[in-house]
Motif scaffolding. Structure first.
Motif, PDB file in Angstrom:
ATOM      1  N   THR A  14       0.802  -1.225   0.000  1.00  0.00           N
ATOM      2  CA  THR A  14       0.000   0.000   0.000  1.00  0.00           C
ATOM      3  C   THR A  14       0.831   1.269   0.000  1.00  0.00           C
ATOM      4  O   THR A  14       0.303   2.352  -0.192  1.00  0.00           O
ATOM      5  N   ASN A  15       2.128   1.144   0.239  1.00  0.00           N
ATOM      6  CA  ASN A  15       3.030   2.279   0.369  1.00  0.00           C
ATOM      7  C   ASN A  15       2.594   3.225   1.484  1.00  0.00           C
ATOM      8  O   ASN A  15       2.751   4.427   1.424  1.00  0.00           O
ATOM      9  N   ILE A  16       1.995   2.667   2.532  1.00  0.00           N
ATOM     10  CA  ILE A  16       1.545   3.443   3.679  1.00  0.00           C
ATOM     11  C   ILE A  16       2.615   3.404   4.754  1.00  0.00           C
ATOM     12  O   ILE A  16       3.122   2.351   5.097  1.00  0.00           O
ATOM     13  N   GLN A  17       2.952   4.586   5.276  1.00  0.00           N
ATOM     14  CA  GLN A  17       3.955   4.687   6.336  1.00  0.00           C
ATOM     15  C   GLN A  17       3.293   4.475   7.694  1.00  0.00           C
ATOM     16  O   GLN A  17       2.240   5.038   7.957  1.00  0.00           O
ATOM     17  N   LEU A  18       3.898   3.680   8.527  1.00  0.00           N
ATOM     18  CA  LEU A  18       3.464   3.512   9.907  1.00  0.00           C
ATOM     19  C   LEU A  18       4.611   3.953  10.796  1.00  0.00           C
ATOM     20  O   LEU A  18       5.696   3.397  10.716  1.00  0.00           O
ATOM     21  N   LYS A  19       4.381   4.970  11.605  1.00  0.00           N
ATOM     22  CA  LYS A  19       5.454   5.514  12.426  1.00  0.00           C
ATOM     23  C   LYS A  19       5.000   5.555  13.883  1.00  0.00           C
ATOM     24  O   LYS A  19       4.114   6.329  14.234  1.00  0.00           O
ATOM     25  N   PRO A  20       5.571   4.714  14.741  1.00  0.00           N
ATOM     26  CA  PRO A  20       5.177   4.785  16.148  1.00  0.00           C
ATOM     27  C   PRO A  20       5.770   6.017  16.815  1.00  0.00           C
ATOM     28  O   PRO A  20       6.924   6.333  16.615  1.00  0.00           O
ATOM     29  N   ILE A  21       4.942   6.725  17.551  1.00  0.00           N
ATOM     30  CA  ILE A  21       5.378   7.891  18.295  1.00  0.00           C
ATOM     31  C   ILE A  21       5.142   7.569  19.769  1.00  0.00           C
ATOM     32  O   ILE A  21       4.041   7.249  20.163  1.00  0.00           O
ATOM     33  N   SER A  22       6.168   7.665  20.547  1.00  0.00           N
ATOM     34  CA  SER A  22       6.032   7.342  21.959  1.00  0.00           C
ATOM     35  C   SER A  22       6.112   8.622  22.765  1.00  0.00           C
ATOM     36  O   SER A  22       6.960   9.459  22.538  1.00  0.00           O
ATOM     37  N   ASN A  23       5.165   8.795  23.679  1.00  0.00           N
ATOM     38  CA  ASN A  23       5.249   9.905  24.604  1.00  0.00           C
ATOM     39  C   ASN A  23       5.038   9.367  26.009  1.00  0.00           C
ATOM     40  O   ASN A  23       5.027   8.162  26.212  1.00  0.00           O
ATOM     41  N   LYS A  24       4.842  10.239  26.978  1.00  0.00           N
ATOM     42  CA  LYS A  24       4.785   9.804  28.370  1.00  0.00           C
ATOM     43  C   LYS A  24       3.674   8.807  28.642  1.00  0.00           C
ATOM     44  O   LYS A  24       3.858   7.888  29.412  1.00  0.00           O
ATOM     45  N   LYS A  25       2.520   8.988  28.026  1.00  0.00           N
ATOM     46  CA  LYS A  25       1.374   8.172  28.373  1.00  0.00           C
ATOM     47  C   LYS A  25       1.021   7.117  27.326  1.00  0.00           C
ATOM     48  O   LYS A  25       0.698   5.997  27.666  1.00  0.00           O
ATOM     49  N   THR A  26       1.019   7.474  26.088  1.00  0.00           N
ATOM     50  CA  THR A  26       0.418   6.639  25.061  1.00  0.00           C
ATOM     51  C   THR A  26       1.335   6.493  23.861  1.00  0.00           C
ATOM     52  O   THR A  26       1.962   7.447  23.441  1.00  0.00           O
ATOM     53  N   MET A  27       1.360   5.311  23.299  1.00  0.00           N
ATOM     54  CA  MET A  27       2.039   5.084  22.020  1.00  0.00           C
ATOM     55  C   MET A  27       1.046   5.433  20.925  1.00  0.00           C
ATOM     56  O   MET A  27      -0.070   4.913  20.906  1.00  0.00           O
ATOM     57  N   ILE A  28       1.418   6.349  20.050  1.00  0.00           N
ATOM     58  CA  ILE A  28       0.571   6.749  18.929  1.00  0.00           C
ATOM     59  C   ILE A  28       1.229   6.272  17.646  1.00  0.00           C
ATOM     60  O   ILE A  28       2.387   6.586  17.391  1.00  0.00           O
ATOM     61  N   GLN A  29       0.481   5.508  16.860  1.00  0.00           N
ATOM     62  CA  GLN A  29       0.964   5.114  15.544  1.00  0.00           C
ATOM     63  C   GLN A  29       0.373   6.072  14.526  1.00  0.00           C
ATOM     64  O   GLN A  29      -0.802   6.434  14.619  1.00  0.00           O
ATOM     65  N   ILE A  30       1.187   6.476  13.567  1.00  0.00           N
ATOM     66  CA  ILE A  30       0.744   7.403  12.535  1.00  0.00           C
ATOM     67  C   ILE A  30       0.815   6.701  11.187  1.00  0.00           C
ATOM     68  O   ILE A  30       1.876   6.231  10.784  1.00  0.00           O
ATOM     69  N   GLN A  31      -0.328   6.659  10.535  1.00  0.00           N
ATOM     70  CA  GLN A  31      -0.384   6.129   9.176  1.00  0.00           C
ATOM     71  C   GLN A  31      -0.544   7.336   8.252  1.00  0.00           C
ATOM     72  O   GLN A  31      -1.489   8.115   8.395  1.00  0.00           O
ATOM     73  N   LYS A  32       0.392   7.513   7.333  1.00  0.00           N
ATOM     74  CA  LYS A  32       0.368   8.646   6.405  1.00  0.00           C
ATOM     75  C   LYS A  32       0.006   8.128   5.021  1.00  0.00           C
ATOM     76  O   LYS A  32       0.668   7.243   4.492  1.00  0.00           O
ATOM     77  N   GLN A  33      -1.050   8.698   4.464  1.00  0.00           N
ATOM     78  CA  GLN A  33      -1.496   8.315   3.125  1.00  0.00           C
ATOM     79  C   GLN A  33      -1.466   9.550   2.237  1.00  0.00           C
ATOM     80  O   GLN A  33      -2.111  10.548   2.540  1.00  0.00           O
ATOM     81  N   THR A  34      -0.725   9.493   1.154  1.00  0.00           N
ATOM     82  CA  THR A  34      -0.621  10.625   0.246  1.00  0.00           C
ATOM     83  C   THR A  34      -1.544  10.397  -0.946  1.00  0.00           C
ATOM     84  O   THR A  34      -1.409   9.411  -1.670  1.00  0.00           O
ATOM     85  N   TRP A  35      -2.488  11.309  -1.115  1.00  0.00           N
ATOM     86  CA  TRP A  35      -3.456  11.269  -2.200  1.00  0.00           C
ATOM     87  C   TRP A  35      -3.198  12.463  -3.111  1.00  0.00           C
ATOM     88  O   TRP A  35      -2.362  13.307  -2.814  1.00  0.00           O
ATOM     89  N   SER A  36      -3.912  12.572  -4.222  1.00  0.00           N
ATOM     90  CA  SER A  36      -3.644  13.646  -5.180  1.00  0.00           C
ATOM     91  C   SER A  36      -3.970  15.036  -4.628  1.00  0.00           C
ATOM     92  O   SER A  36      -3.268  15.987  -4.923  1.00  0.00           O
ATOM     93  N   LYS A  37      -5.024  15.169  -3.806  1.00  0.00           N
ATOM     94  CA  LYS A  37      -5.428  16.487  -3.338  1.00  0.00           C
ATOM     95  C   LYS A  37      -5.270  16.688  -1.838  1.00  0.00           C
ATOM     96  O   LYS A  37      -5.619  17.740  -1.317  1.00  0.00           O
ATOM     97  N   ARG A  38      -4.747  15.668  -1.144  1.00  0.00           N
ATOM     98  CA  ARG A  38      -4.581  15.782   0.297  1.00  0.00           C
ATOM     99  C   ARG A  38      -3.640  14.719   0.805  1.00  0.00           C
ATOM    100  O   ARG A  38      -3.382  13.719   0.142  1.00  0.00           O
ATOM    101  N   THR A  39      -3.126  14.951   1.984  1.00  0.00           N
ATOM    102  CA  THR A  39      -2.394  13.933   2.726  1.00  0.00           C
ATOM    103  C   THR A  39      -3.216  13.635   3.960  1.00  0.00           C
ATOM    104  O   THR A  39      -3.589  14.547   4.697  1.00  0.00           O
TER     105      THR A  39
END
Length: 142
Positions: A14-39
């Motif tokens: 899918t060419n989708i990026q998954l980036k775990p972000i760790s902070n004090k309380k919660t692990m947040i995963q970020i999925q970035k999808q690039t489309w023609s008119k928006r990300t």
């Protein structure tokens, strides 16, 4: 799934990026999808998620460059600060991409009025309001 630098993983199908972000309380995963008119950024925690759209061109009469929607925290995870962390991260992503304000909608049919009050306490301003609907804007400081 192939791995890149800094913990970013890309699903080759899918060419989708998954980036775990760790902070004090919660692990947040970020999925970035690039489309023609928006990300689209999908931010996911264990029990909640939110979407952020960053548009390539301003949208509508307000010139919307970034829109936050579909904030959801499971009922058993509420009152743990997950919604705050998800909104903070979405706003940070928007700010870091050069966006000067984020927008979101509130609807009484979907969300309690205390959530509208919460958005306002976070610096969101009512642009439109009435009949159980509000369009909100939050200026982002550089």
């Amino acid at each position: 799934m192939r791995s890149l630098l800094n913990g970013v993983k890309i699903n080759p199908a899918t060419n989708i990026q998954l980036k775990p972000i760790s902070n004090k309380k919660t692990m947040i995963q970020i999925q970035k999808q690039t489309w023609s008119k928006r990300t689209l950024y999908l931010l996911i925690t264990d029990g909640g998620s939110v979407q952020l759209d960053i548009y390539t061109q301003p949208q509508g009469e307000y010139g919307i460059g970034a829109f936050i929607h579909n904030l959801w925290v499971q009922p058993y995870c509420r009152k743990e600060g997950k919604a705050k962390e998800l909104l903070d991260k979405a706003e940070t992503i928007a700010r870091n991409t050069g966006i000067s304000a984020v927008y979101l909608e509130w609807e009484a049919a979907e969300t309690s009025t205390w959530m509208l009050d919460h958005y306002i306490s976070r610096g969101y301003e009512k642009l439109e309001y009435g009949n159980g609907y509000a369009l909100l804007k939050k200026p982002l400081n550089p």
